[in-house]
Design a protein around this motif. Structure first.
Motif, PDB file in Angstrom:
ATOM      1  N   ARG A 177      27.995  38.758  37.992  1.00 41.32           N
ATOM      2  CA  ARG A 177      27.457  37.730  38.882  1.00 41.32           C
ATOM      3  C   ARG A 177      28.041  37.815  40.291  1.00 41.32           C
ATOM      4  O   ARG A 177      27.359  37.576  41.276  1.00 41.32           O
ATOM      5  CB  ARG A 177      27.736  36.333  38.318  1.00 41.32           C
ATOM      6  CG  ARG A 177      27.076  36.059  36.980  1.00 41.32           C
ATOM      7  CD  ARG A 177      27.215  34.579  36.607  1.00 41.32           C
ATOM      8  NE  ARG A 177      28.602  34.180  36.477  1.00 41.32           N
ATOM      9  CZ  ARG A 177      29.143  33.141  37.128  1.00 41.32           C
ATOM     10  NH1 ARG A 177      28.399  32.424  37.957  1.00 41.32           N
ATOM     11  NH2 ARG A 177      30.409  32.835  36.939  1.00 41.32           N
ATOM     12  N   PHE A 178      29.314  38.135  40.375  1.00 38.32           N
ATOM     13  CA  PHE A 178      29.996  38.180  41.671  1.00 38.32           C
ATOM     14  C   PHE A 178      30.223  39.635  42.074  1.00 38.32           C
ATOM     15  O   PHE A 178      30.426  40.515  41.217  1.00 38.32           O
ATOM     16  CB  PHE A 178      31.352  37.480  41.599  1.00 38.32           C
ATOM     17  CG  PHE A 178      31.289  35.991  41.443  1.00 38.32           C
ATOM     18  CD1 PHE A 178      30.115  35.328  41.144  1.00 38.32           C
ATOM     19  CD2 PHE A 178      32.447  35.237  41.602  1.00 38.32           C
ATOM     20  CE1 PHE A 178      30.066  33.950  40.992  1.00 38.32           C
ATOM     21  CE2 PHE A 178      32.421  33.855  41.464  1.00 38.32           C
ATOM     22  CZ  PHE A 178      31.237  33.220  41.156  1.00 38.32           C
ATOM     23  N   ILE A 179      30.193  39.881  43.359  1.00 40.25           N
ATOM     24  CA  ILE A 179      30.449  41.212  43.897  1.00 40.25           C
ATOM     25  C   ILE A 179      31.484  41.105  45.011  1.00 40.25           C
ATOM     26  O   ILE A 179      31.295  40.329  45.959  1.00 40.25           O
ATOM     27  CB  ILE A 179      29.161  41.849  44.455  1.00 40.25           C
ATOM     28  CG1 ILE A 179      28.099  41.967  43.353  1.00 40.25           C
ATOM     29  CG2 ILE A 179      29.453  43.223  45.050  1.00 40.25           C
ATOM     30  CD1 ILE A 179      26.730  42.370  43.859  1.00 40.25           C
ATOM     31  N   VAL A 180      32.548  41.890  44.894  1.00 40.06           N
ATOM     32  CA  VAL A 180      33.566  41.915  45.934  1.00 40.06           C
ATOM     33  C   VAL A 180      33.388  43.192  46.752  1.00 40.06           C
ATOM     34  O   VAL A 180      33.135  44.266  46.202  1.00 40.06           O
ATOM     35  CB  VAL A 180      34.990  41.815  45.345  1.00 40.06           C
ATOM     36  CG1 VAL A 180      35.330  43.008  44.470  1.00 40.06           C
ATOM     37  CG2 VAL A 180      36.021  41.632  46.451  1.00 40.06           C
ATOM     38  N   SER A 181      33.454  43.058  48.051  1.00 37.66           N
ATOM     39  CA  SER A 181      33.312  44.197  48.947  1.00 37.66           C
ATOM     40  C   SER A 181      34.278  44.014  50.106  1.00 37.66           C
ATOM     41  O   SER A 181      34.874  42.944  50.265  1.00 37.66           O
ATOM     42  CB  SER A 181      31.871  44.304  49.439  1.00 37.66           C
ATOM     43  OG  SER A 181      31.506  43.154  50.179  1.00 37.66           O
ATOM     44  N   GLY A 182      34.417  45.046  50.916  1.00 38.21           N
ATOM     45  CA  GLY A 182      35.330  44.918  52.034  1.00 38.21           C
ATOM     46  C   GLY A 182      35.186  46.027  53.042  1.00 38.21           C
ATOM     47  O   GLY A 182      34.415  46.969  52.842  1.00 38.21           O
ATOM     48  N   THR A 223      38.734  43.178  56.153  1.00 41.97           N
ATOM     49  CA  THR A 223      38.019  42.040  55.610  1.00 41.97           C
ATOM     50  C   THR A 223      37.680  42.261  54.139  1.00 41.97           C
ATOM     51  O   THR A 223      37.584  43.401  53.674  1.00 41.97           O
ATOM     52  CB  THR A 223      36.706  41.784  56.366  1.00 41.97           C
ATOM     53  OG1 THR A 223      35.904  42.975  56.327  1.00 41.97           O
ATOM     54  CG2 THR A 223      36.967  41.401  57.813  1.00 41.97           C
ATOM     55  N   VAL A 224      37.514  41.169  53.437  1.00 41.85           N
ATOM     56  CA  VAL A 224      37.025  41.209  52.068  1.00 41.85           C
ATOM     57  C   VAL A 224      36.009  40.080  51.914  1.00 41.85           C
ATOM     58  O   VAL A 224      36.156  39.014  52.523  1.00 41.85           O
ATOM     59  CB  VAL A 224      38.181  41.068  51.042  1.00 41.85           C
ATOM     60  CG1 VAL A 224      38.830  39.692  51.114  1.00 41.85           C
ATOM     61  CG2 VAL A 224      37.689  41.370  49.639  1.00 41.85           C
ATOM     62  N   HIS A 225      34.973  40.363  51.142  1.00 40.11           N
ATOM     63  CA  HIS A 225      33.899  39.405  50.950  1.00 40.11           C
ATOM     64  C   HIS A 225      33.680  39.183  49.458  1.00 40.11           C
ATOM     65  O   HIS A 225      33.925  40.084  48.652  1.00 40.11           O
ATOM     66  CB  HIS A 225      32.604  39.918  51.579  1.00 40.11           C
ATOM     67  CG  HIS A 225      32.768  40.396  52.979  1.00 40.11           C
ATOM     68  ND1 HIS A 225      32.910  39.529  54.045  1.00 40.11           N
ATOM     69  CD2 HIS A 225      32.852  41.644  53.491  1.00 40.11           C
ATOM     70  CE1 HIS A 225      33.050  40.247  55.151  1.00 40.11           C
ATOM     71  NE2 HIS A 225      33.029  41.531  54.837  1.00 40.11           N
ATOM     72  N   LEU A 226      33.197  38.018  49.145  1.00 44.09           N
ATOM     73  CA  LEU A 226      32.862  37.711  47.755  1.00 44.09           C
ATOM     74  C   LEU A 226      31.444  37.157  47.735  1.00 44.09           C
ATOM     75  O   LEU A 226      31.214  36.040  48.199  1.00 44.09           O
ATOM     76  CB  LEU A 226      33.844  36.708  47.156  1.00 44.09           C
ATOM     77  CG  LEU A 226      33.653  36.424  45.677  1.00 44.09           C
ATOM     78  CD1 LEU A 226      33.985  37.660  44.841  1.00 44.09           C
ATOM     79  CD2 LEU A 226      34.513  35.242  45.232  1.00 44.09           C
TER      80      LEU A 226
END
Length: 121
Positions: free
Chosen positions: A63-68, A74-77
């Motif tokens: 369901r969740f995706i972490v990227s950066g 930076t990191v995004h959720l």
């Protein structure tokens, strides 16, 4: 000392999506997200090593995706299919090392101030 600044969060309905972002003032090798639901302990959500390897907690897999972005620190959720059980204060965290213990909050050196995510049914 590395400062972490979070953005995003808010009130959404069940099934909606939301994106959190975190920017670091200095270089780190692990950036991730934890959350603390009301009245419960802080729990691991997702983490990313610089270079791109990612890890997820069991409750958010699929369901969740972490990227950066290693250059911009930076990191995004990206949170999809949100459920009321996802309601929590979400914290960005960063570690100076490529910690294999990415699920344990004690191994993180820096923390953001937290941002509230509320999912209504």
């Amino acid at each position: 000392q590395v400062q972490l600044v979070e953005s995003g969060g808010g009130l959404v309905q069940s099934g909606d999506s939301l994106r959190l972002s975190c920017a670091a003032s200095g270089r780190t090798h692990t950036m991730g997200w934890f959350r603390q639901p009301p009245g419960k302990a802080r729990e691991f959500v997702a983490a990313r090593w610089s270079g791109g390897r990612t890890f997820y907690g069991d409750s958010v897999k699929g369901r969740f995706i972490v990227s950066g972005d290693d250059v911009n620190r930076t990191v995004h959720l990206q949170m999809n299919g949100l459920e009321p059980s996802d309601t929590a204060v979400y914290y960005c965290a960063a570690a100076n090392e490529y910690t294999p213990n990415y699920k344990a909050s004690v191994y993180y050196d820096y923390w953001g101030q937290g941002t509230q995510v509320t999912v209504s049914s």
